[in-house]
Every structure is written in C-alpha cells, then in structure tokens.
Design a protein around this motif. Structure first.
Motif, short mmCIF file in Angstrom:
data_model
loop_
_atom_site.label_atom_id
_atom_site.label_comp_id
_atom_site.label_asym_id
_atom_site.label_seq_id
_atom_site.Cartn_x
_atom_site.Cartn_y
_atom_site.Cartn_z
N SER A 278 -19.21 6.30 4.78
CA SER A 278 -18.67 5.23 3.94
C SER A 278 -19.62 4.04 3.95
O SER A 278 -20.20 3.71 4.99
CB SER A 278 -17.28 4.79 4.45
N VAL B 274 -17.17 -1.67 1.03
CA VAL B 274 -15.73 -1.71 1.28
C VAL B 274 -15.30 -3.11 1.73
O VAL B 274 -14.28 -3.64 1.28
CB VAL B 274 -15.34 -0.66 2.33
N THR C 244 -4.86 -2.00 -3.57
CA THR C 244 -4.66 -1.51 -2.21
C THR C 244 -4.91 0.00 -2.12
O THR C 244 -5.54 0.47 -1.17
CB THR C 244 -3.24 -1.82 -1.75
N ALA C 245 -4.43 0.75 -3.11
CA ALA C 245 -4.70 2.18 -3.13
C ALA C 245 -6.13 2.46 -3.57
O ALA C 245 -6.73 3.45 -3.14
CB ALA C 245 -3.72 2.88 -4.07
N TYR D 136 0.82 -1.21 0.00
CA TYR D 136 0.00 0.00 0.00
C TYR D 136 0.85 1.26 0.00
O TYR D 136 0.51 2.25 -0.66
CB TYR D 136 -0.92 0.01 1.23
N THR E 98 -12.85 -5.73 -0.10
CA THR E 98 -11.68 -6.25 0.60
C THR E 98 -11.59 -7.77 0.47
O THR E 98 -10.50 -8.31 0.24
CB THR E 98 -11.75 -5.87 2.09
N ARG F 205 -13.77 5.00 0.41
CA ARG F 205 -14.20 5.72 1.61
C ARG F 205 -14.74 7.08 1.21
O ARG F 205 -14.08 7.85 0.52
CB ARG F 205 -13.05 5.87 2.60
N ASN G 128 -8.85 2.56 -0.78
CA ASN G 128 -8.94 3.81 -0.02
C ASN G 128 -9.90 4.79 -0.69
O ASN G 128 -10.48 5.65 -0.04
CB ASN G 128 -7.56 4.44 0.12
N ASN G 129 -10.07 4.67 -2.02
CA ASN G 129 -10.99 5.55 -2.73
C ASN G 129 -12.45 5.25 -2.44
O ASN G 129 -13.32 6.07 -2.74
CB ASN G 129 -10.77 5.43 -4.25
N ILE H 61 0.69 4.37 -3.07
CA ILE H 61 0.24 5.75 -2.96
C ILE H 61 1.39 6.74 -3.17
O ILE H 61 1.15 7.92 -3.41
CB ILE H 61 -0.44 6.01 -1.59
#
Length: 283
Positions: free
Chosen positions: A245, A250, A233-234, A217, A254, A240, A237-238, A221
């Motif tokens: 959220s 999510v 992985t990055a 991760y 995952t 959220r 985060n988008n 980024i």
C-alpha cells in the motif's frame, strides 16, 4: 460533584495538573501528527522504514495531487456530500418537528413514541445489519446513495429528537402562552418562536450529525457495493493494495477526508456561540 479548583498557592498540584493535561493532549495528537508526516513523505522513505523520523524529502504536492489523479477520491468525496447534506437537513427538520410536538403537545402514547425514539439508539449496529440490508434490497435502494440517506435520517432522528425535545421543553412557557393568546397556530409558533430560539441547538446538532454521518464506515460498506456510490470512508479502504500500500497516498487522502467536519465546525461555531448568548426573555 464538580472537581474543586486547585488553589493558586498549590504549585506542585498545579504543575502536576498541567503536566498531565499536556501528556494527554500529546498522546491524543500523536497519531494525527504521524498521519500528517506520512502524507508528505516520499514512497522511498516509507519503503526504507522511515515512519517516525523527520522527512528527508517533502512530497506534499506530489502526494496530494496523486490522491485525485491516481484514485477516485473526488468521486467518493462527492458521494459523501450527496449523502451527508440531505441527511443532515432531513434529521434537523424531523427532529425539530417531533421534538416540538412531544415537548409542547403531549398526547396519549407520546411517552411510548418518545421511548421508541430513544430506545433505538441502544440497538447495536450489528443486530440491524441484515434486516436493514434486506429492507433496502426489497425497496430497490441497495447500492444507491438513497439507501444511506434514508437509513441515516431514520437512525439519527432518534438521538436528534431526544436532543431537540429537551431543548424545546426548557424554553419559557410564557412565550408559548403569549403566542397562543395572540392567536398563533402551532405552525406559526414553531416558525416564529421555536426555530429562532433553538438555533444554538440546531447548530450543535448539525455539527454532531454531520460528523457522525460523514465518518460512518460500517453502513457505508453494508449498504453500498460499487465504487460509483461509495462514500469517502469506504473509498479509503480501496486505496489499500493487495500486496503493498502507498501509505503516503492513503495518509494524504485521510487528511483530505477529515477536512469537511473541521470546516463545518468552524462555519457553525459563530452561529452556535451567538445563539447561546441570545436571551429568550428579558428579566
């Protein structure tokens, strides 16, 4: 020292041992269970605060469908494949070559080179962040999948070289002497002697490297910025939101992201075990 086995007649100690192992396994699986339950909950239940209770309504199909319909997770997934697969192949090739040379063809300065390979693994990622980012900008690779491919090959090759060098050095020297007596070149020795015997090491190294790169991760980024090249992985985060959220979406994403390393392990497990049971020489 290895721990002594618990005697069969020590029932109390065995019971405590089994109970301790069960407790540790339960604590380790608890977060995974929470994510799996959240991935099949409805958004209404989450808003009502039902995080740990049994789901009143199963939204399995809706949540996992929304991962692909409402997010760019498929794009992130393909980006991770484009980054991870070439990186793993590059690491396996380079580490096998360097491990073969450093273990069987020592030369002046070989120990220093090996120390540099090993020492690079002890550098904190934060120390290398700015230099690596500036290097990728100068090379014109910043915010591309090639930046992550080049970095992961360079960074993972150090650990992989240590792994392969020790494994190749443990092979019987008689095999190499016999190959040289037959007039085999170093390339032929590598191809026909070393590679078939190091298949268990290559399988284990492929699993480890795939997992490390896929789950990365920090560098995802640091070296990427646009969604077009971000790995999963990055990309997670988008998902959220700024104010709220959809944790069910999510969590579903995952679980989907965690599947490739698991599949990779089971695909390589057969080759790993079969390679371990192969004998190099017959006594």
């Amino acid at each position: 020292m290895y721990p002594r086995p618990i005697p069969e007649d020590a029932k109390v100690q065995r019971a405590l041992y089994v109970g301790g192992v069960a407790l540790v396994v339960a604590l380790w699986l608890l977060p995974l269970l929470a994510v799996m339950l959240t991935s099949i909950r409805s958004n209404e239940e989450l808003m009502a605060g039902n995080y740990w209770g049994w789901p009143q309504k199963f939204s399995l199909v809706e949540n996992y469908t929304a991962v692909f319909e409402q997010t760019a997770m498929l794009r992130f997934f393909l980006n991770s494949l484009l980054i991870t697969i070439p990186s793993v192949i590059g690491v396996l090739i380079l580490s096998t070559l360097t491990g073969f040379v450093l273990s069987r063809y020592p030369f002046r300065g070989s120990n220093l080179i090996f120390a540099l390979f090993v020492g690079g693994n002890f550098l904190p990622a934060q120390v290398m962040m700015i230099p690596v980012r500036d290097l990728m900008v100068r090379l014109g690779l910043y915010d591309t999948v090639y930046a992550l491919i080049v970095f992961h090959i360079a960074f993972q090759t150090g650990f992989a070289t240590l792994f392969m060098r020790n494994f190749i050095a443990a092979l019987p020297g008689e095999l190499f002497q016999a190959a040289r007596a037959e007039g085999a070149s170093p390339a032929q020795v590598l191809r026909h002697v070393v590679v078939p015997l190091v298949r268990p090491a290559l399988a284990a190294l492929a699993i480890l490297t795939f997992t490390f790169i896929w789950n990365d991760y920090f560098w995802a980024i640091v070296l990427t910025q646009s969604d077009a090249v971000k790995p999963v992985t990055a990309g997670l985060n988008n998902l959220r939101g700024e104010w709220t959220s959809a944790w069910n979406i999510v969590s579903a994403a995952t679980i989907f992201v965690a599947l490739p390393p698991v599949v990779m392990f089971f695909l390589m497990q057969k080759h790993f075990i079969s390679g371990l049971t192969m004998g190099a020489v017959k006594g």
